[in-house]
Design a protein around this motif. Structure first.
Motif, PDB file in Angstrom:
ATOM      1  N   LEU A  46      99.814  -2.672  46.136  1.00 41.47           N
ATOM      2  CA  LEU A  46      99.069  -1.660  45.380  1.00 41.47           C
ATOM      3  C   LEU A  46      99.062  -1.977  43.892  1.00 41.47           C
ATOM      4  CD1 LEU A  46     100.250   1.630  47.162  1.00 41.47           C
ATOM      5  CD2 LEU A  46      98.013   0.513  47.334  1.00 41.47           C
ATOM      6  N   SER A  47     100.182  -2.468  43.389  1.00 38.91           N
ATOM      7  CA  SER A  47     100.277  -2.807  41.972  1.00 38.91           C
ATOM      8  C   SER A  47      99.282  -3.906  41.604  1.00 38.91           C
ATOM      9  CB  SER A  47     101.706  -3.261  41.644  1.00 38.91           C
ATOM     10  OG  SER A  47     101.805  -3.664  40.296  1.00 38.91           O
ATOM     11  N   ALA A  48      99.228  -4.960  42.417  1.00 40.36           N
ATOM     12  CA  ALA A  48      98.304  -6.068  42.149  1.00 40.36           C
ATOM     13  C   ALA A  48      96.862  -5.597  42.186  1.00 40.36           C
ATOM     14  CB  ALA A  48      98.530  -7.188  43.159  1.00 40.36           C
ATOM     15  N   TYR A  49      96.530  -4.796  43.178  1.00 41.25           N
ATOM     16  CA  TYR A  49      95.137  -4.359  43.332  1.00 41.25           C
ATOM     17  C   TYR A  49      94.750  -3.301  42.302  1.00 41.25           C
ATOM     18  CZ  TYR A  49      94.465  -7.199  47.429  1.00 41.25           C
ATOM     19  OH  TYR A  49      94.328  -8.267  48.266  1.00 41.25           O
ATOM     20  N   LEU A  50      95.706  -2.574  41.763  1.00 44.10           N
ATOM     21  CA  LEU A  50      95.410  -1.657  40.671  1.00 44.10           C
ATOM     22  C   LEU A  50      95.016  -2.427  39.410  1.00 44.10           C
ATOM     23  CD1 LEU A  50      98.142   1.131  41.053  1.00 44.10           C
ATOM     24  CD2 LEU A  50      95.654   1.404  41.250  1.00 44.10           C
ATOM     25  N   TYR A  51      95.722  -3.521  39.133  1.00 46.18           N
ATOM     26  CA  TYR A  51      95.359  -4.364  37.995  1.00 46.18           C
ATOM     27  C   TYR A  51      93.956  -4.946  38.190  1.00 46.18           C
ATOM     28  CZ  TYR A  51     100.101  -4.281  36.047  1.00 46.18           C
ATOM     29  OH  TYR A  51     101.284  -3.885  35.474  1.00 46.18           O
ATOM     30  N   ILE A  52      93.667  -5.404  39.403  1.00 57.34           N
ATOM     31  CA  ILE A  52      92.352  -5.968  39.695  1.00 57.34           C
ATOM     32  C   ILE A  52      91.265  -4.907  39.518  1.00 57.34           C
ATOM     33  CG2 ILE A  52      90.887  -6.937  41.518  1.00 57.34           C
ATOM     34  CD1 ILE A  52      93.446  -8.271  42.631  1.00 57.34           C
ATOM     35  N   ALA A  53      91.521  -3.709  40.052  1.00 60.02           N
ATOM     36  CA  ALA A  53      90.547  -2.619  39.943  1.00 60.02           C
ATOM     37  C   ALA A  53      90.299  -2.257  38.477  1.00 60.02           C
ATOM     38  CB  ALA A  53      91.039  -1.399  40.711  1.00 60.02           C
ATOM     39  N   PHE A  54      91.363  -2.238  37.686  1.00 62.49           N
ATOM     40  CA  PHE A  54      91.229  -1.923  36.257  1.00 62.49           C
ATOM     41  C   PHE A  54      90.328  -2.941  35.565  1.00 62.49           C
ATOM     42  CE2 PHE A  54      92.753  -2.840  31.938  1.00 62.49           C
ATOM     43  CZ  PHE A  54      92.479  -1.617  31.326  1.00 62.49           C
ATOM     44  N   PHE A  55      90.534  -4.225  35.855  1.00 57.78           N
ATOM     45  CA  PHE A  55      89.722  -5.263  35.216  1.00 57.78           C
ATOM     46  C   PHE A  55      88.271  -5.194  35.668  1.00 57.78           C
ATOM     47  CE2 PHE A  55      91.863  -8.227  32.423  1.00 57.78           C
ATOM     48  CZ  PHE A  55      93.192  -7.871  32.552  1.00 57.78           C
ATOM     49  N   ILE A  56      88.036  -4.898  36.945  1.00 62.43           N
ATOM     50  CA  ILE A  56      86.665  -4.790  37.439  1.00 62.43           C
ATOM     51  C   ILE A  56      85.945  -3.633  36.751  1.00 62.43           C
ATOM     52  CG2 ILE A  56      85.258  -4.216  39.466  1.00 62.43           C
ATOM     53  CD1 ILE A  56      87.288  -5.753  41.163  1.00 62.43           C
ATOM     54  N   ILE A  57      86.631  -2.492  36.633  1.00 58.06           N
ATOM     55  CA  ILE A  57      86.035  -1.331  35.966  1.00 58.06           C
ATOM     56  C   ILE A  57      85.764  -1.640  34.501  1.00 58.06           C
ATOM     57  CG2 ILE A  57      86.475   1.043  35.214  1.00 58.06           C
ATOM     58  CD1 ILE A  57      88.102   1.393  37.831  1.00 58.06           C
ATOM     59  N   MET A  58      86.702  -2.326  33.845  1.00 56.40           N
ATOM     60  CA  MET A  58      86.536  -2.661  32.438  1.00 56.40           C
ATOM     61  C   MET A  58      85.345  -3.605  32.232  1.00 56.40           C
ATOM     62  SD  MET A  58      89.342  -4.249  29.772  1.00 56.40           S
ATOM     63  CE  MET A  58      89.352  -5.862  30.567  1.00 56.40           C
ATOM     64  N   ILE A  59      85.229  -4.611  33.102  1.00 57.36           N
ATOM     65  CA  ILE A  59      84.116  -5.559  32.994  1.00 57.36           C
ATOM     66  C   ILE A  59      82.785  -4.857  33.264  1.00 57.36           C
ATOM     67  CG2 ILE A  59      83.060  -7.593  34.067  1.00 57.36           C
ATOM     68  CD1 ILE A  59      85.940  -8.637  34.486  1.00 57.36           C
ATOM     69  N   ALA A  60      82.767  -3.971  34.276  1.00 60.31           N
ATOM     70  CA  ALA A  60      81.545  -3.223  34.591  1.00 60.31           C
ATOM     71  C   ALA A  60      81.127  -2.346  33.405  1.00 60.31           C
ATOM     72  CB  ALA A  60      81.763  -2.370  35.831  1.00 60.31           C
ATOM     73  N   PHE A  61      82.106  -1.735  32.742  1.00 55.55           N
ATOM     74  CA  PHE A  61      81.813  -0.894  31.581  1.00 55.55           C
ATOM     75  C   PHE A  61      81.254  -1.727  30.429  1.00 55.55           C
ATOM     76  CE2 PHE A  61      83.273   0.971  27.535  1.00 55.55           C
ATOM     77  CZ  PHE A  61      82.568   2.167  27.582  1.00 55.55           C
ATOM     78  N   ILE A  62      81.885  -2.868  30.166  1.00 56.86           N
ATOM     79  CA  ILE A  62      81.420  -3.762  29.100  1.00 56.86           C
ATOM     80  C   ILE A  62      79.991  -4.217  29.366  1.00 56.86           C
ATOM     81  CG2 ILE A  62      81.756  -6.056  28.082  1.00 56.86           C
ATOM     82  CD1 ILE A  62      84.776  -5.604  28.399  1.00 56.86           C
TER      83      ILE A  62
END
Length: 419
Positions: free
Chosen positions: A242-258
């Motif tokens: 869960l920890s690894a995939y939370l980091y991945i999800a955060f980066f995907i959301i950040m990139i999508a926002f950018i």
């Protein structure tokens, strides 16, 4: 007492000297960088340095199946190449002595610790990355970001290379995208993680400039397979998954926002890039390499000794194994295929071995798969020979590491089988 504890406890049986490893790593880096277009001489110096260090360590060599298969491949490949085209000393060093020398020294230089394997892998991928980076700086200075130019001048030789071959400099680093996210769960150095991510994103950035779909596809495939592998390896540790995939999800959301707010014009850049235009104009199913593969398979028994006589429709097949078939025929192709199968088996052994840390498994799986996928789409021996040589070097090290794992198992009474 756990398996890992048993292994650590028995490392007193394997005292290892590591003071000279930095010299080895510097030469591996320079060889991967192809400094001043002298990769062959740097390879020779690297192998000599490697032999000196192995004697310093007191390490040993064991004749293995994969070494035999590689020896038979390189010998038959050079011999038939010599008969077909009168290949000279340069080809002998490059295609015969090079692969077996890299495998031999790679095996020889490992004693018990996997640290030198990890450091060597990073020396290779960083050297490759900086070679590609220097090429791209040269390209951007000459053509800019929005050029339709898809070939890149090499920083050392000035020779223009195709976008996909330029992308091969970035493949190994880009393959570590998932691995980098797992470093967050290990509380690794934040600066080191940011440097890796910066290198990976620059690699992807070059694909948009050059219209290189290959690197993007390889990165996505390795990332997805690693996602599955990580769940299998960490199935008893839901918290880390869960920890690894939370980091991945955060980066995907950040990139999508950018992307959505067009930060620094990133959205416009993507939508007007060569990569986006190529994806819109043609599908992967229209790739001429797929046609070439089919033609080669139907003609493989018509020209058993190669000689570049197949009617492929392209200069090269853009596939390591089929290019070997095209150049030298069935015998070298057969031995290379078996060598590849054995390296895949070795990788599988590493993945299922309980004595090996998960992070190392992800690292090796990513890099080895990066090599193999790149081999499937590029004329490696003709266009990126030194990539194959570094592949042999790493797999020589893995072969030795397998041997030490088996030996350590014997010491703790877990496994008495020979390699």
């Amino acid at each position: 007492m756990t398996n890992a504890t048993n292994v650590r406890k028995n490392k007193s049986y394997f005292p290892e000297k590591t003071r000279l490893d930095w010299i080895w790593l510097i030469f591996v880096f320079l060889f991967s960088l192809n400094l001043y277009n002298n990769a062959m001489y740097l390879m020779i110096f690297t192998l000599i340095i490697g032999l000196v260090i192995t004697f310093y360590k007191g390490s040993g060599f064991k004749f293995t199946i994969e070494f035999l298969l590689l020896l038979l491949f390189t010998f038959s490949y050079f011999l038939i190449l010599y008969i077909n085209s009168n290949a000279g000393l340069y080809s002998m060093v490059l295609y015969f002595f090079g692969p077996i020398g890299c495998f031999f020294v790679g095996y020889f230089i490992v004693k018990t610790e996997k640290k030198i394997i990890v450091n060597t892998i990073f020396a290779i991928l960083i050297g490759n990355f900086f070679h590609g980076l220097l090429n791209m700086i040269n390209y951007l200075n000459s053509f800019g970001v929005s050029s339709s130019q898809r070939s890149v001048p090499d920083i050392w030789s000035g020779i223009y290379t195709a976008a996909t071959l330029e992308g091969s400099h970035f493949t190994l680093l880009a393959s570590l995208l998932f691995f980098t996210f797992t470093l967050f769960t290990k509380k690794s150095s934040f600066i080191w993680i940011i440097m890796l991510l910066a290198g990976i994103f620059f690699s992807i950035f070059t694909s948009f400039i050059l219209g290189n779909r290959t690197l993007i596809i390889i990165t996505i495939v390795i990332f997805l397979l690693n996602s599955i592998l990580y769940i299998l390896l960490k199935r008893n540790s839901l918290k880390q998954i869960l920890s690894a995939y939370l980091y991945i999800a955060f980066f995907i959301i950040m990139i999508a926002f950018i992307y959505s707010i067009d930060f620094l014009g990133i959205k416009d850049f993507i939508l007007t890039s060569q990569l986006f235009n190529r994806i819109e104009d043609s599908s992967i199913n229209e790739d001429p390499r797929l046609v070439v593969y089919g033609r080669a398979i139907t003609q493989m028994f018509d020209f058993p000794f190669g000689g570049y006589q197949m009617d492929l429709g392209l200069r090269f097949a853009h596939n390591l194994w089929i290019d070997v078939l095209y150049a030298t025929g069935l015998i070298p192709f057969f031995f290379l295929f078996l060598f590849t199968v054995k390296t895949i088996y070795n990788g599988f052994y590493i993945l299922i071995n309980p004595y090996v840390e998960v992070l190392f498994k992800i690292l090796f799986f990513s890099v080895n798969l990066g090599y193999l996928l790149n081999f499937m789409v590029e004329p490696i021996l003709e266009g990126a020979t030194y990539m194959f040589l570094s592949f042999c070097l790493i797999n020589g090290m893995i072969s030795k590491y397998m041997y030490t794992l088996r030996f350590q198992k014997k010491l703790v009474g877990k496994d008495k089988r020979d390699i």
